[in-house]
Every structure is written in C-alpha cells, then in structure tokens.
Design an enzyme around this catalytic site. Structure first.
Site, PDB file in Angstrom:
ATOM      1  N   LYS A 229      32.552  58.913  42.223  1.00 58.50           N
ATOM      2  CA  LYS A 229      32.948  59.017  43.626  1.00 58.50           C
ATOM      3  C   LYS A 229      32.415  60.318  44.236  1.00 58.50           C
ATOM      4  O   LYS A 229      31.934  61.204  43.508  1.00 58.50           O
ATOM      5  CB  LYS A 229      34.474  58.922  43.719  1.00 58.50           C
ATOM      6  CG  LYS A 229      35.016  57.541  43.283  1.00 58.50           C
ATOM      7  CD  LYS A 229      36.531  57.503  43.290  1.00 58.50           C
ATOM      8  CE  LYS A 229      37.071  56.122  42.943  1.00 58.50           C
ATOM      9  NZ  LYS A 229      38.563  56.099  42.870  1.00 58.50           N
TER      10      LYS A 229
ATOM     11  N   PHE B 155      47.309  53.308  51.625  1.00 61.33           N
ATOM     12  CA  PHE B 155      46.287  54.328  51.376  1.00 61.33           C
ATOM     13  C   PHE B 155      44.864  53.822  51.609  1.00 61.33           C
ATOM     14  O   PHE B 155      43.902  54.559  51.387  1.00 61.33           O
ATOM     15  CB  PHE B 155      46.425  54.871  49.935  1.00 61.33           C
ATOM     16  CG  PHE B 155      46.349  53.810  48.854  1.00 61.33           C
ATOM     17  CD1 PHE B 155      45.123  53.353  48.394  1.00 61.33           C
ATOM     18  CD2 PHE B 155      47.506  53.272  48.311  1.00 61.33           C
ATOM     19  CE1 PHE B 155      45.048  52.376  47.409  1.00 61.33           C
ATOM     20  CE2 PHE B 155      47.441  52.289  47.319  1.00 61.33           C
ATOM     21  CZ  PHE B 155      46.207  51.846  46.866  1.00 61.33           C
TER      22      PHE B 155
ATOM     23  N   ARG C 211      37.515  51.647  31.073  1.00 62.20           N
ATOM     24  CA  ARG C 211      38.771  52.056  31.724  1.00 62.20           C
ATOM     25  C   ARG C 211      39.514  53.089  30.881  1.00 62.20           C
ATOM     26  O   ARG C 211      40.157  53.989  31.413  1.00 62.20           O
ATOM     27  CB  ARG C 211      39.670  50.829  31.952  1.00 62.20           C
ATOM     28  CG  ARG C 211      39.095  49.797  32.904  1.00 62.20           C
ATOM     29  CD  ARG C 211      39.341  50.100  34.352  1.00 62.20           C
ATOM     30  NE  ARG C 211      40.747  50.103  34.715  1.00 62.20           N
ATOM     31  CZ  ARG C 211      41.185  50.202  35.965  1.00 62.20           C
ATOM     32  NH1 ARG C 211      40.316  50.315  36.986  1.00 62.20           N
ATOM     33  NH2 ARG C 211      42.458  50.230  36.228  1.00 62.20           N
TER      34      ARG C 211
ATOM     35  N   THR D  25      44.868  55.622  36.655  1.00 62.25           N
ATOM     36  CA  THR D  25      44.514  55.795  38.074  1.00 62.25           C
ATOM     37  C   THR D  25      44.989  57.137  38.624  1.00 62.25           C
ATOM     38  O   THR D  25      44.244  57.829  39.316  1.00 62.25           O
ATOM     39  CB  THR D  25      45.135  54.640  38.891  1.00 62.25           C
ATOM     40  OG1 THR D  25      44.647  53.400  38.360  1.00 62.25           O
ATOM     41  CG2 THR D  25      44.785  54.746  40.362  1.00 62.25           C
TER      42      THR D  25
ATOM     43  N   ARG E  77      39.432  61.352  34.014  1.00 62.77           N
ATOM     44  CA  ARG E  77      40.403  61.782  35.038  1.00 62.77           C
ATOM     45  C   ARG E  77      41.382  62.805  34.474  1.00 62.77           C
ATOM     46  O   ARG E  77      41.783  63.737  35.176  1.00 62.77           O
ATOM     47  CB  ARG E  77      41.146  60.564  35.600  1.00 62.77           C
ATOM     48  CG  ARG E  77      40.277  59.697  36.525  1.00 62.77           C
ATOM     49  CD  ARG E  77      40.970  58.375  36.805  1.00 62.77           C
ATOM     50  NE  ARG E  77      40.285  57.564  37.807  1.00 62.77           N
ATOM     51  CZ  ARG E  77      40.509  56.268  37.993  1.00 62.77           C
ATOM     52  NH1 ARG E  77      41.410  55.636  37.232  1.00 62.77           N
ATOM     53  NH2 ARG E  77      39.859  55.589  38.922  1.00 62.77           N
TER      54      ARG E  77
ATOM     55  N   ASN F 201      40.169  61.078  42.430  1.00 61.95           N
ATOM     56  CA  ASN F 201      40.177  60.831  40.985  1.00 61.95           C
ATOM     57  C   ASN F 201      38.803  60.564  40.379  1.00 61.95           C
ATOM     58  O   ASN F 201      38.665  59.975  39.323  1.00 61.95           O
ATOM     59  CB  ASN F 201      41.214  59.758  40.609  1.00 61.95           C
ATOM     60  CG  ASN F 201      40.894  58.405  41.205  1.00 61.95           C
ATOM     61  OD1 ASN F 201      39.875  58.233  41.876  1.00 61.95           O
ATOM     62  ND2 ASN F 201      41.753  57.436  40.939  1.00 61.95           N
TER      63      ASN F 201
HETATM   64  P1  DAT Z   1      41.659  52.233  39.799  1.00 60.15           P
HETATM   65  O1  DAT Z   1      40.661  53.072  40.548  1.00 60.15           O
HETATM   66  O2  DAT Z   1      42.243  52.965  38.619  1.00 60.15           O
HETATM   67  O3  DAT Z   1      41.120  50.871  39.448  1.00 60.15           O
HETATM   68  P2  DAT Z   1      43.136  50.872  41.914  1.00 60.15           P
HETATM   69  O4  DAT Z   1      42.066  49.841  41.874  1.00 60.15           O
HETATM   70  O5  DAT Z   1      44.544  50.435  41.831  1.00 60.15           O
HETATM   71  O6  DAT Z   1      42.911  51.996  40.769  1.00 60.15           O
HETATM   72  O7  DAT Z   1      42.988  51.725  43.259  1.00 60.15           O
HETATM   73  C1  DAT Z   1      41.719  52.119  43.716  1.00 60.15           C
HETATM   74  C2  DAT Z   1      41.781  53.552  44.149  1.00 60.15           C
HETATM   75  O8  DAT Z   1      42.713  53.682  45.226  1.00 60.15           O
HETATM   76  C3  DAT Z   1      42.286  54.514  43.079  1.00 60.15           C
HETATM   77  O9  DAT Z   1      41.247  54.946  42.212  1.00 60.15           O
HETATM   78  C4  DAT Z   1      42.835  55.633  43.908  1.00 60.15           C
HETATM   79  C5  DAT Z   1      43.388  54.919  45.134  1.00 60.15           C
HETATM   80  N1  DAT Z   1      44.819  54.663  44.967  1.00 60.15           N
HETATM   81  C6  DAT Z   1      45.399  53.752  44.160  1.00 60.15           C
HETATM   82  N2  DAT Z   1      46.724  53.784  44.249  1.00 60.15           N
HETATM   83  C7  DAT Z   1      47.007  54.769  45.144  1.00 60.15           C
HETATM   84  C8  DAT Z   1      48.199  55.318  45.666  1.00 60.15           C
HETATM   85  N3  DAT Z   1      49.405  54.847  45.293  1.00 60.15           N
HETATM   86  N4  DAT Z   1      48.094  56.325  46.553  1.00 60.15           N
HETATM   87  C9  DAT Z   1      46.895  56.805  46.942  1.00 60.15           C
HETATM   88  N5  DAT Z   1      45.715  56.336  46.486  1.00 60.15           N
HETATM   89  C10 DAT Z   1      45.776  55.333  45.607  1.00 60.15           C
HETATM   90 MG    MG Z   2      40.581  49.294  40.626  1.00 59.16          MG
END
Ligand code: DAT
Ligand code: MG
Length: 148
Positions: free
Chosen positions: A9, A57, A85, A91, A102, A112
């Site tokens: 990112k 978000f 992963r 996350t 992370r 992250n």
């Molecule tokens: P990941 O990136 O671990 O697959 P995800 O697909 O659930 O997680 O979410 C995508 C991204 O969105 C994650 O990397 C960071 C952001 N995100 C997820 N949950 C969040 C939250 N509760 N508050 C703020 N940002 C969030």
């Molecule tokens: Mg995801």
C-alpha cells in the site's frame, strides 16, 4: 499452482518497505509472477474494495489507497493465499503477531502497509482486475529445491 494478489500500500512504498516485503515472499520460496508500481484512481480502488463499500471506513480506505503509488504483485506457490495471509499478519496491526509484516511494521489499522487476497476465488478476481495484461510465464529453476 496457486496464485495470490499482494499489494504494498502507499504507506509501505513511502516507508521504503518494498524490498523488505518482497524479500519475505522470496525467502519463503514463493515465485514472483507479476510486479508493477502503479497509482490507481478512486474508481479502481472502489472496485478492488467493492465488498467493503457499505463499511464506515470505506471512504478513508479508498483515499488511502489512491494517495500514492502501490506495488501490485502476483506470487505463486503451494498454499500461497493462506500462507501469504500468515506472512502479512492480522488486519489490525495491534493484533498482528511479531514476525509478521504488519506485526513488525505497522501500528494503525488504516496504515497496515500491505494487502493480500483472502481466498483463492478473490485472488483470481484481484489478479484479473490488477493484471488485465496478463502475467509472466516462467518457472523458477529452484523448484525442486523447494518442493519435494
Ligand atoms: P485485510 O486487509 O486484512 O484483508 P479487510 O479485507 O477486512 O482486511 O479490510 C481491508 C482493509 O480495510 C484493511 O486492510 C484495513 C481496512 N479496515 C478493515 N477493517 C477496518 C476497521 N474496522 N477500521 C478501519 N479500517 C479497516
Ligand atoms: Mg481483505
């Protein structure tokens, strides 16, 4: 062989973590099949994160992803989606184990550092979205030193 979509990112690029992150996947034994530095626009970021469009978000997430160049990659190997992963970590970096990307390099959930596909099906979709031009066709000469 299984493939996954991994994206460093904008914060990971700005913080000079590109080499560190690529090194972790390389050293594990996975094979790099696609790689590019790109800045995406809002519409593209919204497509990538379409599943999260109802989340509070979502807007901040999209702004973050379009805020600078990202490194888009395809990595290949046995179980690379799930293992990728694990290498990335939870996350929320507050819960990511030390030793994960992370866990070692991030603090806030909204910064992250890296994305990795969460299932084989989403990996296929994400690779098609990010690499419509296709990916490299090559086989590592290390294959028989890594797989039995
Ligand atoms: P990941 O990136 O671990 O697959 P995800 O697909 O659930 O997680 O979410 C995508 C991204 O969105 C994650 O990397 C960071 C952001 N995100 C997820 N949950 C969040 C939250 N509760 N508050 C703020 N940002 C969030
Ligand atoms: Mg995801």
């Amino acid at each position: 062989m299984e493939q996954t979509f991994i994206m460093i990112k904008p914060d990971g690029v700005q913080r000079n973590l590109v080499g560190e992150i690529i090194g972790r996947f390389e050293k594990k034994g996975f094979t790099l099949k696609g790689l590019k530095l790109v800045t995406v626009d809002r519409a593209f970021a919204e497509r990538h994160y379409a599943d999260l469009c109802a989340k509070p978000f979502f807007n901040g997430l999209v702004e973050y992803i379009v805020s600078g160049p990202v490194v888009a990659m395809v990595w290949e190997g046995k179980n690379v989606v799930a293992t990728g992963r694990k290498i990335i970590g939870a996350t929320n970096p507050a819960e990511s184990a030390p030793g994960t990307i992370r866990g070692d390099h991030a603090i806030d959930i909204g910064r992250n550092v890296i994305h990795g596909s969460d299932a084989v099906e989403s990996a296929t979709k994400e690779i098609a979205l990010w690499f419509p031009e296709g990916i490299a066709e090559w086989k590592s000469s290390l294959h028989h030193w890594i797989y039995e």
